[in-house]
Design a protein around this motif. Structure first.
Motif, short mmCIF file in Angstrom:
data_model
loop_
_atom_site.label_atom_id
_atom_site.label_comp_id
_atom_site.label_asym_id
_atom_site.label_seq_id
_atom_site.Cartn_x
_atom_site.Cartn_y
_atom_site.Cartn_z
N SER A 161 0.86 -1.19 0.00
CA SER A 161 0.00 0.00 0.00
C SER A 161 0.89 1.23 0.00
O SER A 161 2.03 1.19 0.47
CB SER A 161 -0.94 0.02 1.21
OG SER A 161 -0.21 0.09 2.42
N VAL A 162 0.36 2.32 -0.53
CA VAL A 162 1.12 3.57 -0.60
C VAL A 162 0.20 4.74 -0.24
O VAL A 162 -0.88 4.89 -0.82
CB VAL A 162 1.71 3.80 -2.01
CG1 VAL A 162 2.43 5.15 -2.08
CG2 VAL A 162 2.66 2.68 -2.39
N ALA A 163 0.64 5.54 0.72
CA ALA A 163 -0.03 6.80 1.06
C ALA A 163 0.86 7.93 0.57
O ALA A 163 2.02 8.03 0.99
CB ALA A 163 -0.24 6.90 2.57
N ALA A 164 0.32 8.74 -0.32
CA ALA A 164 1.11 9.83 -0.91
C ALA A 164 0.41 11.16 -0.70
O ALA A 164 -0.78 11.28 -0.96
CB ALA A 164 1.33 9.58 -2.40
N ALA A 208 4.44 7.15 2.27
CA ALA A 208 4.66 6.03 3.18
C ALA A 208 4.15 4.75 2.54
O ALA A 208 3.13 4.76 1.84
CB ALA A 208 3.97 6.28 4.52
N LEU A 209 4.85 3.65 2.81
CA LEU A 209 4.48 2.35 2.25
C LEU A 209 4.02 1.41 3.36
O LEU A 209 4.55 1.43 4.48
CB LEU A 209 5.66 1.70 1.53
CG LEU A 209 5.96 2.12 0.09
CD1 LEU A 209 6.37 3.58 0.02
CD2 LEU A 209 7.04 1.22 -0.50
N GLY A 210 3.04 0.59 3.05
CA GLY A 210 2.58 -0.46 3.94
C GLY A 210 2.74 -1.81 3.28
O GLY A 210 2.87 -1.92 2.06
N GLY A 211 2.72 -2.86 4.09
CA GLY A 211 2.83 -4.22 3.56
C GLY A 211 4.22 -4.63 3.14
O GLY A 211 4.41 -5.72 2.60
N VAL A 212 5.23 -3.77 3.39
CA VAL A 212 6.58 -4.07 2.90
C VAL A 212 7.60 -4.18 4.02
O VAL A 212 8.73 -4.61 3.78
CB VAL A 212 7.05 -3.00 1.90
CG1 VAL A 212 6.14 -2.97 0.68
CG2 VAL A 212 7.15 -1.63 2.54
N ALA A 213 7.24 -3.81 5.25
CA ALA A 213 8.22 -3.78 6.34
C ALA A 213 7.52 -3.98 7.67
O ALA A 213 6.28 -4.02 7.77
CB ALA A 213 8.98 -2.46 6.33
#
Length: 331
Positions: free
Chosen positions: A243-246, A261-266
């Motif tokens: 996921s990406v919040a921009a 910010a990125l989700g699902g990657v860390a």
């Protein structure tokens, strides 16, 4: 059967008094994650402290142009609040991308910050898991690891943080207000969640005897140029693969400031401020967005089954930035 005592706190001070010195006690609000963990025998609290009656259910002006969101505000109330949806639509969109309407009615703001990974091995008490039992090993590194981390992982853990709301809060530079026996303090959202390192069992910088009281949003909400994109295996009620919040502040077609910010990657919502600086002062273009995505993912490392997530993250970052500029509605 797990037996436990149930207590009710009527104030923040009462809640802190009840949990003081009791390492086997846990706060319970909506319980949308904690009860799952108890049912699966992942956690076995001997006391649950009901905090649903604490006076922390308001969304108020913070006095600096921002908003203060009480820890007991439900995800549904947060997403549909007029002030939030108008000034912080990135947050509202992210919250509505998570869970189901029934769960959003129960889940609290504070509880969302504290939800734990959905790693298969963490939930399976028949397998080893450093997060559940430190020192036992991480079978996800060599097992089925399609949903696992590509950034910030360690030899001890490759789990990812599951929240949608937290990805938006990371992009918005939120601040977490907590209270404890040492008094009140504030934690920058970027420092609230931790990378696994050698202690993957410790998810956050919140002490066991502290309680979240509020989340504060700054005045900048990126209301004009924002996008939240969640890529998942099915359209609803699924956790993000990426996921990406921009959020962008634009001056014509030039980027004045950027937060991604990125989700699902860390193991935590992922931001790269050095990469964000590459966008500032530049004309918004696919070429710039590609360069930014490459910078964010330059240290990404794939496991056997999740190499696809690197390219998926790259494409999602670019698409989120394109949508933020054009203000298209993210699905």
């Amino acid at each position: 059967m797990n037996q436990f005592e149930l207590a009710r706190a009527d104030s923040v001070a009462d809640a802190l008094a009840k949990i003081a010195g009791n390492e086997h006690a846990r706060f319970i609000a909506g319980g949308t994650n904690l009860l799952d963990l108890m049912k699966e025998d992942v956690t076995r609290p001997r006391m649950l402290i009901d905090i649903t009656h604490l006076p922390l259910s308001k969304i108020e002006d913070a006095g600096n142009g921002g908003l203060r969101i009480g820890a007991m505000v439900s995800n549904a109330d947060l997403a549909y609040d007029d002030k939030v949806s108008q000034a912080y639509p990135l947050l509202s969109t992210a919250v509505l991308a998570g869970a189901s309407p029934q769960l959003r009615n129960m889940a609290s703001t504070g509880g969302n910050l504290l939800q734990r990974t959905r790693c298969y091995y963490f939930y399976d008490t028949g397998t080893a898991c450093n997060k559940r039992e430190p020192g036992s090993g991480c079978p996800a590194r060599t097992g089925v690891n399609r949903i696992h981390a590509i950034l910030g992982a360690s030899e001890s853990c490759v789990a990812v943080h599951p929240s949608d709301m937290c990805v938006a809060l990371a992009a918005l530079d939120a601040v977490v207000h907590v209270n404890g026996p040492r008094g009140e303090r504030q934690i920058a959202f970027e420092q609230f969640h931790q990378l696994p390192g050698d202690t993957p069992d410790i998810d956050t910088s919140l002490a066991p005897d502290e309680i979240i009281t509020a989340v504060e949003l700054p005045a900048q909400g990126y209301a004009q140029h924002h996008s939240y994109i969640k890529v998942r295996d099915r359209q609803s009620y699924a956790f993000a693969l990426v996921s990406v919040a921009a959020g962008l502040e634009m001056d014509g077609d030039t980027v004045r400031s950027a937060a991604v910010a990125l989700g699902g990657v860390a193991h935590k919502p992922w931001r790269n401020r050095e990469a964000e600086a590459l966008l500032v002062g530049k004309k918004a273009s696919d070429e710039q967005f590609q360069a930014f995505a490459d910078a964010v993912l330059q240290d990404a490392q794939a496991l056997e089954h999740n190499a696809f997530k690197i390219n998926l993250a790259r494409r999602t970052i670019v698409r989120a930035l394109q949508r933020a500029v054009a203000m298209e509605s993210a699905e």
